[in-house]
Design a protein around this motif. Structure first.
Motif, PDB file in Angstrom:
ATOM      1  N   UNK A   1       0.843  -1.188   0.000  1.00  0.00           N
ATOM      2  CA  UNK A   1       0.000   0.000   0.000  1.00  0.00           C
ATOM      3  C   UNK A   1       0.887   1.251   0.000  1.00  0.00           C
ATOM      4  N   UNK A   2       0.482   2.331  -0.687  1.00  0.00           N
ATOM      5  CA  UNK A   2       1.294   3.556  -0.666  1.00  0.00           C
ATOM      6  C   UNK A   2       1.554   4.085   0.750  1.00  0.00           C
ATOM      7  N   UNK A   3       0.628   3.844   1.667  1.00  0.00           N
ATOM      8  CA  UNK A   3       0.822   4.261   3.066  1.00  0.00           C
ATOM      9  C   UNK A   3       1.333   3.104   3.928  1.00  0.00           C
ATOM     10  N   UNK A   4       2.045   2.189   3.311  1.00  0.00           N
ATOM     11  CA  UNK A   4       2.614   1.023   3.992  1.00  0.00           C
ATOM     12  C   UNK A   4       3.484   1.468   5.162  1.00  0.00           C
ATOM     13  N   UNK A   5       3.303   0.825   6.292  1.00  0.00           N
ATOM     14  CA  UNK A   5       4.107   1.096   7.483  1.00  0.00           C
ATOM     15  C   UNK A   5       4.993  -0.114   7.718  1.00  0.00           C
ATOM     16  N   UNK A   6       6.277   0.130   7.936  1.00  0.00           N
ATOM     17  CA  UNK A   6       7.223  -0.944   8.209  1.00  0.00           C
ATOM     18  C   UNK A   6       8.059  -0.548   9.419  1.00  0.00           C
ATOM     19  N   UNK A   7       7.977  -1.356  10.478  1.00  0.00           N
ATOM     20  CA  UNK A   7       8.651  -1.012  11.728  1.00  0.00           C
ATOM     21  C   UNK A   7       9.450  -2.217  12.216  1.00  0.00           C
ATOM     22  N   UNK A   8      10.698  -1.963  12.564  1.00  0.00           N
ATOM     23  CA  UNK A   8      11.540  -2.985  13.170  1.00  0.00           C
ATOM     24  C   UNK A   8      12.443  -2.291  14.181  1.00  0.00           C
ATOM     25  N   UNK A   9      13.220  -3.045  14.939  1.00  0.00           N
ATOM     26  CA  UNK A   9      14.160  -2.398  15.865  1.00  0.00           C
ATOM     27  C   UNK A   9      15.203  -1.546  15.136  1.00  0.00           C
ATOM     28  N   UNK A  10      15.435  -1.812  13.852  1.00  0.00           N
ATOM     29  CA  UNK A  10      16.485  -1.123  13.098  1.00  0.00           C
ATOM     30  C   UNK A  10      15.985   0.001  12.200  1.00  0.00           C
ATOM     31  N   UNK A  11      14.678   0.050  11.905  1.00  0.00           N
ATOM     32  CA  UNK A  11      14.161   1.071  10.997  1.00  0.00           C
ATOM     33  C   UNK A  11      12.670   1.278  11.210  1.00  0.00           C
ATOM     34  N   UNK A  12      12.195   2.429  10.754  1.00  0.00           N
ATOM     35  CA  UNK A  12      10.769   2.743  10.759  1.00  0.00           C
ATOM     36  C   UNK A  12      10.452   3.526   9.497  1.00  0.00           C
ATOM     37  N   UNK A  13       9.466   3.053   8.746  1.00  0.00           N
ATOM     38  CA  UNK A  13       9.023   3.746   7.538  1.00  0.00           C
ATOM     39  C   UNK A  13       7.516   3.901   7.605  1.00  0.00           C
ATOM     40  N   UNK A  14       7.049   5.083   7.250  1.00  0.00           N
ATOM     41  CA  UNK A  14       5.622   5.348   7.327  1.00  0.00           C
ATOM     42  C   UNK A  14       4.993   5.585   5.971  1.00  0.00           C
ATOM     43  N   UNK A  15       5.765   5.331   4.906  1.00  0.00           N
ATOM     44  CA  UNK A  15       5.223   5.321   3.552  1.00  0.00           C
ATOM     45  C   UNK A  15       6.018   4.317   2.729  1.00  0.00           C
ATOM     46  N   UNK A  16       5.404   3.875   1.681  1.00  0.00           N
ATOM     47  CA  UNK A  16       6.050   2.950   0.748  1.00  0.00           C
ATOM     48  C   UNK A  16       7.296   3.588   0.131  1.00  0.00           C
ATOM     49  N   UNK A  17       7.184   4.835  -0.314  1.00  0.00           N
ATOM     50  CA  UNK A  17       8.310   5.506  -0.977  1.00  0.00           C
ATOM     51  C   UNK A  17       9.510   5.665  -0.050  1.00  0.00           C
ATOM     52  N   UNK A  18       9.277   5.976   1.225  1.00  0.00           N
ATOM     53  CA  UNK A  18      10.390   6.111   2.170  1.00  0.00           C
ATOM     54  C   UNK A  18      11.148   4.793   2.289  1.00  0.00           C
ATOM     55  N   UNK A  19      10.418   3.699   2.319  1.00  0.00           N
ATOM     56  CA  UNK A  19      11.072   2.393   2.409  1.00  0.00           C
ATOM     57  C   UNK A  19      11.833   2.067   1.122  1.00  0.00           C
ATOM     58  N   UNK A  20      11.228   2.354  -0.009  1.00  0.00           N
ATOM     59  CA  UNK A  20      11.880   2.051  -1.284  1.00  0.00           C
ATOM     60  C   UNK A  20      13.170   2.849  -1.474  1.00  0.00           C
ATOM     61  N   UNK A  21      13.216   4.075  -0.966  1.00  0.00           N
ATOM     62  CA  UNK A  21      14.428   4.896  -1.081  1.00  0.00           C
ATOM     63  C   UNK A  21      15.627   4.242  -0.403  1.00  0.00           C
ATOM     64  N   UNK A  22      15.376   3.606   0.733  1.00  0.00           N
ATOM     65  CA  UNK A  22      16.488   3.044   1.510  1.00  0.00           C
ATOM     66  C   UNK A  22      16.670   1.541   1.282  1.00  0.00           C
ATOM     67  N   UNK A  23      15.949   0.977   0.347  1.00  0.00           N
ATOM     68  CA  UNK A  23      16.051  -0.456   0.076  1.00  0.00           C
ATOM     69  C   UNK A  23      17.493  -0.928  -0.127  1.00  0.00           C
ATOM     70  N   UNK A  24      18.366  -0.180  -0.820  1.00  0.00           N
ATOM     71  CA  UNK A  24      19.748  -0.639  -0.987  1.00  0.00           C
ATOM     72  C   UNK A  24      20.522  -0.770   0.332  1.00  0.00           C
ATOM     73  N   UNK A  25      20.035  -0.105   1.384  1.00  0.00           N
ATOM     74  CA  UNK A  25      20.715  -0.166   2.682  1.00  0.00           C
ATOM     75  C   UNK A  25      20.395  -1.452   3.458  1.00  0.00           C
ATOM     76  N   UNK A  26      19.376  -2.190   3.033  1.00  0.00           N
ATOM     77  CA  UNK A  26      19.001  -3.443   3.692  1.00  0.00           C
ATOM     78  C   UNK A  26      19.772  -4.589   3.052  1.00  0.00           C
ATOM     79  N   UNK A  27      20.598  -5.224   3.855  1.00  0.00           N
ATOM     80  CA  UNK A  27      21.417  -6.335   3.362  1.00  0.00           C
ATOM     81  C   UNK A  27      21.151  -7.566   4.226  1.00  0.00           C
TER      82      UNK A  27
END
Length: 145
Positions: free
Chosen positions: A55-81
């Motif tokens: 969803x465009x308003x997708x929320x993703x929360x973990x001990x290492x990151x927090x994203x409150x939109x899909x686009x914010x998460x997609x921007x940092x996708x290369x940082x997830x290894x």
């Protein structure tokens, strides 16, 4: 209430339950296929598939990151290894026929922005069926001992 009426009502409940269970079973297979596709998209860093399955308003929360939109998460996708991800069997609950909560545990090895991810987590995903397609609306990891 007569025993005959009670037995009739009980039989109807049993028949309805088995029908609902069969439908949920088919829905669960379709949902688990969507989950696997999205997991693979994250492992391959496939932004278009992730965009189409969250969803465009997708929320993703973990001990290492927090994203409150899909686009914010997609921007940092290369940082997830991720170097290792092993999940336990998934428990699915359908609050409604078009919604699902999925809970499971996972062992993870990897980093986000160079910081080590929690190694043992409980995961809760929420999914909604929109226009016949399962879409993830939120993802949360909680560290476990």
């Amino acid at each position: 209430m007569s025993i005959r009426y009670f037995m009739f009502a009980l039989l109807n409940c049993c028949l309805l339950s088995s029908t609902v269970y069969a439908e949920e079973s088919e829905a669960d297979a379709e949902l688990l296929k969507a989950v696997a596709t999205l997991d693979e998209a994250f492992s391959k860093r496939d932004k278009e598939t992730i965009r189409s399955m969250t969803d465009p308003m997708h929320i993703s929360i973990s001990p290492s990151y927090q994203f409150f939109t899909q686009e914010a998460q997609l921007k940092t996708l290369p940082e997830l290894k991720l170097t290792f991800f092993k999940a336990s069997p998934k428990i699915i609950v359908h609050p409604t026929p078009r919604t699902a909560l999925i809970r499971y545990e996972a062992n993870i090895e990897g980093t986000f922005e160079g910081k080590t991810l929690a190694k043992h987590v409980q995961i809760l995903e929420s999914w909604v069926k929109k226009k016949g397609k399962w879409i993830e609306t939120s993802y949360q990891e909680t560290p476990l001992p």
